[in-house]
Design an enzyme around this catalytic site. Structure first.
Site, short mmCIF file in Angstrom:
data_model
loop_
_atom_site.label_atom_id
_atom_site.label_comp_id
_atom_site.label_asym_id
_atom_site.label_seq_id
_atom_site.Cartn_x
_atom_site.Cartn_y
_atom_site.Cartn_z
N GLY A 87 1.20 -1.34 -0.14
CA GLY A 87 -0.14 -0.44 0.47
C GLY A 87 1.13 0.90 -0.16
N LEU A 88 0.08 2.30 0.98
CA LEU A 88 1.13 3.80 0.54
C LEU A 88 1.11 4.13 -0.86
CD1 LEU A 88 3.54 3.56 3.80
CD2 LEU A 88 1.28 3.89 3.68
N CYS A 89 0.28 4.11 -1.54
CA CYS A 89 0.55 4.38 -3.01
C CYS A 89 -0.81 5.56 -3.51
CB CYS A 89 1.01 3.46 -4.07
SG CYS A 89 0.36 1.85 -4.56
N GLY A 90 -1.56 5.85 -2.73
CA GLY A 90 -2.45 6.76 -2.48
C GLY A 90 -3.84 5.96 -3.10
N ALA A 242 3.30 6.73 -8.11
CA ALA A 242 2.05 7.38 -6.81
C ALA A 242 2.63 7.31 -5.56
CB ALA A 242 0.09 5.73 -7.11
#
Length: 287
Positions: A87-90, A242
């Site tokens: 995760g942590l990609c908007g 992202a």
């Protein structure tokens, strides 16, 4: 009003968070350049094999591969969902999953069954929670796509199409536009038609050696594999872009929060000093 010690603790906490997001931003920027280069190198091959497959779809041959045969009734479809493992990609994964879920709802309302292949941990987890009919999946692809890893779950979906378990196969992924823009893409993989591949309406004739069947089977299998590999490469380039943008935004926000907290800390400290001075002056006056 919080005490000076509490504010200092908050400032330290936000500074530590900013160090982490800054480091993640730099790592994502490094991986992004490699992912974009890998994706751009794969594009010419994908475009060329798409053109050849388009010509083949209009070719006059005595053998028609199942990938080229369109079925009149659609009772079931296959959907390949490409997401990231981390995760942590908007909103990257949210956008592509929203596109896939909306299509699944449309098919469900039309009474069409959906079989799923999940590429990436985020999509696999959501489809599991949604109780989708997942016939194959793969997670842990790493930073570079590998056709050896992809071929297994993809072949399960292709075999389902050949065996008549699904009548069409679609893929949903994130297409890389530029560093700041990535768009969810929904495409039909099978059956292949000239309209899908932007082929001109013309009669094509080829000479096959030794026989049309093995040549066409090998070409169309490679065509589908190339499209899926390209989709995964596009998704990975989009993921790193992202993530870099998201981590940069997080670092900038942390910097603003630190500035605001320092302003509050200085006001609190000044108020405490003023209060102490007032107490001293008041005590001296009372004496």
């Amino acid at each position: 009003m919080p005490s000076s010690k509490e504010i200092r603790t908050k400032i330290k906490s936000v500074e530590n968070t900013r160090k982490i997001t800054k480091a993640m931003e730099m790592v994502a920027a490094s991986k992004m350049r490699k992912a974009q280069e890998r994706m751009r190198l794969a594009r010419p091959y994908g475009e060329k094999i798409r053109r050849v497959a388009a010509h083949l779809s209009n070719a006059q041959t005595e053998y028609r591969h199942p990938y080229l045969v369109s079925r009149d009734t659609v009772k079931a479809v296959g959907l390949i969902v490409v997401t990231s493992d981390k995760g942590l990609c908007g909103a990257l994964n949210s956008n592509v999953l929203r596109t896939g879920i909306n299509k699944m709802r449309e098919w469900d309302e039309a009474g069409i069954k959906v079989k799923l292949t999940a590429i990436g941990n985020k999509g696999f987890g959501l489809l599991q929670r949604a109780r989708g009919d997942i016939i194959s999946h793969i997670i842990g692809l790493g930073d570079a796509p590998s056709m050896e890893k992809l071929i297994g779950p993809v072949k399960v979906m292709l075999d389902a199409y050949v065996n008549g378990e699904v009548d069409r196969v679609y893929i949903v992924f994130t297409r890389f536009i530029n560093t700041m823009k990535q768009e969810p893409q929904f495409e039909q993989l099978l059956p292949l038609s000239g309209e899908m591949t932007e082929a001109r309406k013309a009669s094509w004739d080829y000479i096959y050696e030794p026989d049309p069947k093995p040549v066409i089977e090998a070409l169309l299998t490679r065509y589908v594999e190339a499209l899926i590999y390209q989709a995964v490469a596009e998704n990975m380039a989009s993921e790193q872009s992202a993530r870099m943008v998201a981590m940069k935004a997080a670092s900038d926000n942390a910097k603003n929060v630190i500035g605001e907290l320092k302003l509050v800390y200085n006001k609190t400290r000044q108020a405490a000093i003023t209060k102490e001075l007032a107490e001293i002056v008041g005590g001296a006056a009372a004496v």
